[in-house]
Structures are given as C-alpha cells and as structure tokens.
Write an enzyme that holds these catalytic residues in place. Structure first.
Site, PDB file in Angstrom:
ATOM      1  N   ASN A  11       0.827  -1.209   0.000  1.00 21.61           N
ATOM      2  CA  ASN A  11       0.000   0.000   0.000  1.00 21.61           C
ATOM      3  C   ASN A  11       0.854   1.249   0.000  1.00 21.61           C
ATOM      4  OD1 ASN A  11      -2.759  -0.919   0.060  1.00 21.61           O
ATOM      5  ND2 ASN A  11      -2.239  -1.838   2.054  1.00 21.61           N
ATOM      6  N   ASN A  12       2.162   1.080  -0.133  1.00 12.68           N
ATOM      7  CA  ASN A  12       3.080   2.212  -0.097  1.00 12.68           C
ATOM      8  C   ASN A  12       3.360   2.664  -1.540  1.00 12.68           C
ATOM      9  OD1 ASN A  12       5.470   3.747  -0.114  1.00 12.68           O
ATOM     10  ND2 ASN A  12       6.104   2.884   1.852  1.00 12.68           N
ATOM     11  N   ALA A  13       2.785   3.822  -1.914  1.00 11.36           N
ATOM     12  CA  ALA A  13       2.885   4.308  -3.299  1.00 11.36           C
ATOM     13  C   ALA A  13       4.337   4.564  -3.706  1.00 11.36           C
ATOM     14  CB  ALA A  13       2.068   5.584  -3.458  1.00 11.36           C
ATOM     15  N   HIS A  14       5.173   4.964  -2.745  1.00  5.24           N
ATOM     16  CA  HIS A  14       6.591   5.214  -3.062  1.00  5.24           C
ATOM     17  C   HIS A  14       7.295   3.915  -3.430  1.00  5.24           C
ATOM     18  CE1 HIS A  14       6.415   9.325  -1.581  1.00  5.24           C
ATOM     19  NE2 HIS A  14       5.699   8.854  -0.580  1.00  5.24           N
ATOM     20  N   ASP A  71       9.062  -6.636   2.431  1.00  6.73           N
ATOM     21  CA  ASP A  71       9.060  -6.077   3.780  1.00  6.73           C
ATOM     22  C   ASP A  71      10.454  -5.552   4.040  1.00  6.73           C
ATOM     23  OD1 ASP A  71       7.201  -5.644   6.029  1.00  6.73           O
ATOM     24  OD2 ASP A  71       8.872  -6.495   7.147  1.00  6.73           O
ATOM     25  N   PHE A 151      11.385   8.512   0.249  1.00  4.07           N
ATOM     26  CA  PHE A 151      10.375   8.396   1.313  1.00  4.07           C
ATOM     27  C   PHE A 151      11.045   7.845   2.565  1.00  4.07           C
ATOM     28  CE2 PHE A 151       9.623   3.775   1.670  1.00  4.07           C
ATOM     29  CZ  PHE A 151      10.318   3.330   0.550  1.00  4.07           C
ATOM     30  N   HIS A 179      18.787  -1.412  -1.189  1.00  7.37           N
ATOM     31  CA  HIS A 179      18.378  -2.728  -0.691  1.00  7.37           C
ATOM     32  C   HIS A 179      17.305  -3.337  -1.595  1.00  7.37           C
ATOM     33  CE1 HIS A 179      16.031   0.569   0.686  1.00  7.37           C
ATOM     34  NE2 HIS A 179      15.164  -0.132   1.385  1.00  7.37           N
ATOM     35  N   ARG A 180      16.338  -2.485  -2.013  1.00 10.28           N
ATOM     36  CA  ARG A 180      15.229  -2.988  -2.841  1.00 10.28           C
ATOM     37  C   ARG A 180      15.758  -3.380  -4.230  1.00 10.28           C
ATOM     38  NH1 ARG A 180      12.295   0.703  -1.295  1.00 10.28           N
ATOM     39  NH2 ARG A 180      11.470  -0.587   0.394  1.00 10.28           N
TER      40      ARG A 180
END
Ligand code: ITT
Length: 195
Positions: A11-14, A71, A151, A179-180
């Site tokens: 749900n995190n748009a960023h 996560d 963010f 990291h992502r």
C-alpha cells in the site's frame, strides 16, 4: 511483446514507484488498488521474512496469482538493530516519516557510531511455491535530515561511498544501489532462469 502481469502487494505508493522503475522492462507491475484488494493486512511478524510472507500469502489467498511483496526497514547498529520491522511505526501506529526521523535523530543525538543498513526481504509466489530474496545497503545516519526525494528514512541515510543522503541523491542513484534494487535483481535472475 506483451509483458506478464505481476501483483506487488503493497500500500506504499513510493515503494510501488520504485518497483515499477526497477521491473518495468520485464513486467507489468500492478498494485493492490488495481486488483481491488482493500483489506488491511496486519503485519504481525517478528522478522522481515515473516511479514513479507504474511503480505504475499494474503494476496495468494485472495487471487491465487503471481505476486510478491517487500518487507523492509532500517537497522541501526547503536540501537541494536532498531527500528527494524517497526520502521514504519517507530514513533507510533500513525507516525509520519517526519515523526519517525525525528525520533531516530533524537535517540542518536549523542552517538558517534552512526552505522546502519536498509534491508529488504521479498517474498515471491511463483508456481505454487514461496521464494525469498534479500537485499541490503550499508551506510550512515546523518546528523540532520537532508533532501526531498524518496520516502521514509531516505533524508537521513547516507549510503556507503557517498556523502549525500538517498533523499539528496535521487531515484536514479538509489535504484542502482538500494536494498530494494539488490533484492529485485535476485528476483529477476530467478525468474529469468525458471520462468
Ligand atoms: P507495505 O507494507 O504496504 O508495503 P510499508 O510502508 O508499511 O508498506 P514496510 O512494512 O515494509 O512497508 O515498512 C517499511 C518502512 O521502512 C517504510 O515505511 C519506511 O519507513 C522504511 N523504509 C523501507 N524501505 C525504505 C527506503 O527505501 N527508503 C526509506 N525508508 C524505507
């Protein structure tokens, strides 16, 4: 070429923007709104692994389709790994990024050890199985908030090898070293080899 659709359970748009930038060459990424999933997912796990499984399996229960979640959080050495899985709610359930950063800077006001890392665990559902991919980036916590991009804790995180924060460096650099980005590279490699 028609790209295969993959659902990103967030749900995190960023985060969705970052994932889109990282995966758009390979997939059509769709978010929870696009599949009309509106139920709140309670992240009750104690680890990034547990929480990423909770998010992905919620979508699998709903749609049984190709999907993944991420996560992630910030681990600070002098705080024994905090905020960790509590990164989003470090300063309370409804805390803003601003509140979380202020609390972090306050707790570290007299600290000289500013070592920290961002960590991501991706949980992918593919061919009826769950697969995990990890990524991290090491760095330092700045003495004050700097920059406007990104963010979360981006305005206070200075990645190793740089002098500016992620929020100053901007999306192009962040998406090469974050990291992502590291976890997504592993996911893409896995799918290229197994799809
Ligand atoms: P979803 O669970 O819906 O994906 P969320 O924001 O709640 O969104 P997490 O539970 O994974 O996501 O919490 C991650 C928190 O860690 C996030 O809210 C930020 O405060 C921080 N965080 C994670 N990745 C970050 C990044 O790339 N830059 C800055 N802060 C980050």
């Amino acid at each position: 070429m028609v790209k295969k659709k993959i659902i990103f359970a967030s749900n995190n748009a960023h985060k969705l923007n970052e994932i889109n930038a990282l995966l758009s060459n390979n997939f059509e990424v769709v978010g929870l709104k696009d599949v009309n999933y509106t139920t709140e997912i309670i992240e009750s796990g104690n680890t990034f692994h547990e929480n990423s499984f909770i998010k992905t399996s919620a979508i699998v229960d709903f749609l049984n389709s190709f999907c993944f979640s991420d996560d992630s959080g910030l681990e600070v050495e002098c705080l024994n790994g905090q905020p960790g899985v509590y990164s989003a709610r470090f300063a309370g359930e409804k805390a803003s990024d601003y509140d979380n950063i202020n609390l972090l800077l306050q707790k570290m006001a007299n600290e000289t050890n500013r070592n920290a890392q961002f960590k991501t665990v991706i949980c992918l559902y593919f061919n009826n199985k769950y697969h995990y991919f990890e990524g991290f980036v090491k760095g330092q916590i700045a003495m004050e908030s700097r920059g406007v991009n990104g963010f979360g804790y981006d305005p206070v995180f200075i990645p190793e090898g740089f002098e500016n924060t992620f929020a100053e460096l901007g999306a192009e650099i962040k998406n090469k070293i974050s990291h992502r980005a590291m976890a997504i590279q592993k996911l893409v490699k896995f799918l290229n080899e197994n799809d």
